[in-house]
Enzyme design. Structure first.
Site, PDB file in Angstrom:
ATOM      1  N   ASP A   1       0.878  -1.243   0.074  1.00 22.71           N
ATOM      2  CA  ASP A   1       0.130  -0.226   0.080  1.00 22.71           C
ATOM      3  C   ASP A   1       0.792   1.007   0.150  1.00 22.71           C
ATOM      4  OD1 ASP A   1      -2.820  -1.020   0.081  1.00 22.71           O
ATOM      5  OD2 ASP A   1      -2.138  -1.942   1.960  1.00 22.71           O
TER       6      ASP A   1
ATOM      7  N   MET B   1       0.760   5.430   0.035  1.00 25.94           N
ATOM      8  CA  MET B   1      -0.035   6.300   0.213  1.00 25.94           C
ATOM      9  C   MET B   1       0.674   7.560   0.410  1.00 25.94           C
ATOM     10  SD  MET B   1      -2.330   4.835   3.564  1.00 25.94           S
ATOM     11  CE  MET B   1      -2.830   2.743   3.561  1.00 25.94           C
TER      12      MET B   1
ATOM     13  N   HIS C   1      -0.557  -1.194  -4.577  1.00 23.91           N
ATOM     14  CA  HIS C   1      -1.956  -0.518  -4.469  1.00 23.91           C
ATOM     15  C   HIS C   1      -1.536   0.932  -4.290  1.00 23.91           C
ATOM     16  CE1 HIS C   1      -5.887   0.218  -2.183  1.00 23.91           C
ATOM     17  NE2 HIS C   1      -5.880   0.938  -3.221  1.00 23.91           N
TER      18      HIS C   1
ATOM     19  N   ASP D   1     -10.433  -5.397  -0.976  1.00 24.54           N
ATOM     20  CA  ASP D   1      -9.277  -4.810  -0.050  1.00 24.54           C
ATOM     21  C   ASP D   1      -9.883  -3.832   1.195  1.00 24.54           C
ATOM     22  OD1 ASP D   1      -7.101  -3.830   1.317  1.00 24.54           O
ATOM     23  OD2 ASP D   1      -6.334  -2.546  -0.433  1.00 24.54           O
TER      24      ASP D   1
END
Ligand code: DX5
Ligand code: ZN
Length: 220
Positions: A33, A35, A64, A173
């Site tokens: 992930d 971010m 992601h 998810d």
């Protein structure tokens, strides 16, 4: 249909990442992930870290991207050698051009939809993608509860993909546990991201096996 389990390292111990990766070596892919503190109100790591994870991970990377301006930044994540790169529909100006670029670099291209984003405008574009990620929580944090209200959207994407005969991976998810994986599988998901439920379990390998079994029992 095969059921894939992709543990999210958001729930792992960041200072011992290499050993954490080895604890999930039985999984299909490692979900990474990214971010940026703009697209979501949280910050993880960037390309350099993803490259190091790629270097040491025993399994391929499912990246992601929860970042703004995906058009500009996503290709550099594909260049790390990631197996798949998923960007958010809400953060891409030209999703089709971007997906083509990712595929050209050699990654599978994924598009993610936040819980409030309608799938309809994207259904005609499905052939351009290898994966659709239907978020089952608001992106940004692990440990949230699965949003059952996203299930009709998941089923709609599955129906559209099947109707066109596409080999599209459909991913969920957020809040995926032994209690919720079945309902996601019934609604057409075949790829399951699980953070807390894998890493907070005493034995991640055992939890991965249980999740896979439960998903297969409810497969669409
Ligand atoms: C949330 C992330 C997820 C998160 C899931 O924005 O995209 O991948 O790690 O965590 P759990 O499984 O704990 O809900
Ligand atoms: Zn994620």
């Amino acid at each position: 249909m095969a059921s894939r389990i992709n543990p999210s390292i958001l729930a792992a111990d960041f200072v011992n990442l290499e050993s954490e990766l080895n604890r999930i070596a039985d999984a299909d892919l490692v979900h990474v992930d990214v971010m940026d503190n703009h697209f979501v109100p949280n910050l993880t790591f960037g390309r350099q870290m993803v490259q190091r994870i790629q270097d040491v991970s025993p399994i391929p990377l499912d990246v992601h991207l929860m970042i703004e301006d995906a058009d500009r930044w996503a290709p550099s994540y594909a260049e790390t050698g990631a197996f798949s790169v998923t960007f958010h529909a809400e953060a891409a100006a030209e999703p089709v051009a971007l997906a083509r670029r990712l595929r050209e670099i050699g990654a599978r291209a994924g598009i993610a939809l936040k819980p409030g984003t309608d799938a309809e405008p994207y259904l005609d574009l499905l052939p351009e993608f290898d994966q659709v990620l239907v978020m089952t929580v608001e992106p940004g944090f692990g440990g949230q509860s699965f949003m059952h209200e996203t299930m009709p959207k998941l089923a709609r994407v599955r129906q559209a993909a099947d109707a066109s005969g596409l080999d599209l991976w459909l991913q969920v998810d957020g809040g995926v546990t032994l209690d919720t994986i079945g309902i996601a599988a019934e609604n057409g998901a075949d790829t399951f991201v699980a953070g807390s439920s894998v890493f907070k379990a005493g034995e991640p390998a055992e939890q991965i096996a249980l999740l896979r079994e439960r998903a297969a029992a409810h497969a669409h």
